[in-house]
Design a protein around this motif. Sequence first.
Motif, PDB file in Angstrom:
ATOM      1  N   CYS A  10      -5.240  10.603  -3.480  1.00 15.75           N
ATOM      2  CA  CYS A  10      -4.608   9.354  -3.926  1.00 15.75           C
ATOM      3  C   CYS A  10      -3.721   9.598  -5.148  1.00 15.75           C
ATOM      4  N   ASN A  11      -3.108  10.767  -5.178  1.00 17.85           N
ATOM      5  CA  ASN A  11      -2.186  11.130  -6.253  1.00 17.85           C
ATOM      6  C   ASN A  11      -0.776  11.089  -5.685  1.00 17.85           C
ATOM      7  N   GLN A  66       0.839  -1.183   0.000  1.00 19.44           N
ATOM      8  CA  GLN A  66       0.000   0.000   0.000  1.00 19.44           C
ATOM      9  C   GLN A  66       0.883   1.245   0.000  1.00 19.44           C
ATOM     10  N   TYR A  91      -8.625   1.223  -2.204  1.00 16.26           N
ATOM     11  CA  TYR A  91      -7.791   2.243  -1.575  1.00 16.26           C
ATOM     12  C   TYR A  91      -6.983   3.061  -2.583  1.00 16.26           C
ATOM     13  N   PRO A  92      -6.316   2.445  -3.560  1.00 16.73           N
ATOM     14  CA  PRO A  92      -5.518   3.251  -4.503  1.00 16.73           C
ATOM     15  C   PRO A  92      -6.338   4.278  -5.273  1.00 16.73           C
ATOM     16  N   ASP A  93      -7.637   4.044  -5.419  1.00 16.45           N
ATOM     17  CA  ASP A  93      -8.507   4.982  -6.142  1.00 16.45           C
ATOM     18  C   ASP A  93      -9.324   5.861  -5.201  1.00 16.45           C
ATOM     19  N   CYS A  94      -8.930   5.898  -3.930  1.00 20.67           N
ATOM     20  CA  CYS A  94      -9.626   6.722  -2.930  1.00 20.67           C
ATOM     21  C   CYS A  94     -11.090   6.319  -2.768  1.00 20.67           C
ATOM     22  N   TYR A 139      -4.215   2.362   6.033  1.00 17.98           N
ATOM     23  CA  TYR A 139      -4.371   3.468   5.092  1.00 17.98           C
ATOM     24  C   TYR A 139      -3.523   4.657   5.534  1.00 17.98           C
ATOM     25  N   SER A 162     -12.245   5.393   4.910  1.00 13.51           N
ATOM     26  CA  SER A 162     -10.998   5.263   5.660  1.00 13.51           C
ATOM     27  C   SER A 162     -11.237   5.376   7.164  1.00 13.51           C
ATOM     28  N   PHE A 197      -1.972  10.274   1.965  1.00 15.38           N
ATOM     29  CA  PHE A 197      -2.189   9.818   0.591  1.00 15.38           C
ATOM     30  C   PHE A 197      -3.638  10.050   0.172  1.00 15.38           C
ATOM     31  N   ILE A 198      -4.569   9.786   1.087  1.00 18.73           N
ATOM     32  CA  ILE A 198      -5.986   9.996   0.784  1.00 18.73           C
ATOM     33  C   ILE A 198      -6.290  11.484   0.643  1.00 18.73           C
TER      34      ILE A 198
END
Length: 293
Positions: free
Chosen positions: A27-28, A6, A219-222, A18, A232, A22-23
């Motif tokens: 998530c960029n 992650q 998670y990677p795509d929020c 999480y 989250s 990052f969130i």
Amino acid sequence: MSNIFQPFSSSPLHRSLYDQDFIDAGCNATQLGASFQFVQLTQVDDTVGTWATNYAILALGVLGAFVFGCMKDPLIKYRRFAFSSSYFGFSGLGYGVAAVNHQIRQLETEPKFYWAAYILTTIGVMALQLQIGMNFKASNNPRHWYSLLVCLVGFAVILVIAVWGIQLVAGGYLVVSYLWFVLYFAVIKDWMASLGSIVCIAGFVVQFLFDPTCGTEAYPDCFQDCFLPDPSTFNHNGLFHVLLILGMFLQLFARFVPIIEQQQQEEVQESEGVRQDSKVSIDGGEVEPNNSA
């Protein structure tokens, strides 16, 4: 167990599942600069909504164990209420152990701590299955093999969890058991027990259906496809627990015994009341004299 990688912007101790930075960055990863890295993490869901609702199930389980542990009726043997009490008690303990794992054991890559939770919840459901076995026995039903079958299947599930750690087996056992509870308690007209079991099943369905959009895969795509406002913090596992709380709360008002036994109890109480009234009348000298020759 497959490894999970992650995104983390700083130390992996910042958050076990999480990374809020990052969130917050949408998530960029490019916005986080050179400090961004992928770190092997745990599969344990440490979101507040998950472990807090687990503790709520523990509290409800303790309450249910106390309520049924103190319940006694003249026609319904106490040991049958002990099974109902054990259902709430062991189920609550199971989710309580899971709560500790969710909240504290955040960096475990293989959460074997879950095994104890699944074993306890399995024992809890077994207790309610044995309650049904006692119902069969009390009604002179010839299905004496039922309790033996419950024990064999339950202990087999516990063995699979303890030796091989296959959690899916425990989950399947719980779902199938609740489906049976829905049918059986509807037949004996214990509507609260049946309705509570339906709500519990709804919780399992929610957890399964929304894991891809509200869990670690999203998670990677929020969590852009998740219907919850802040996965989250409160995700599908938290919602699953809320439905379990509602289902078990409804079961607090259940009896877990056939309605005919309740009717028999009421008839006995009424007859005892009539006899008591007759005794009072005799003691008070209100009985009419016998005029027979």
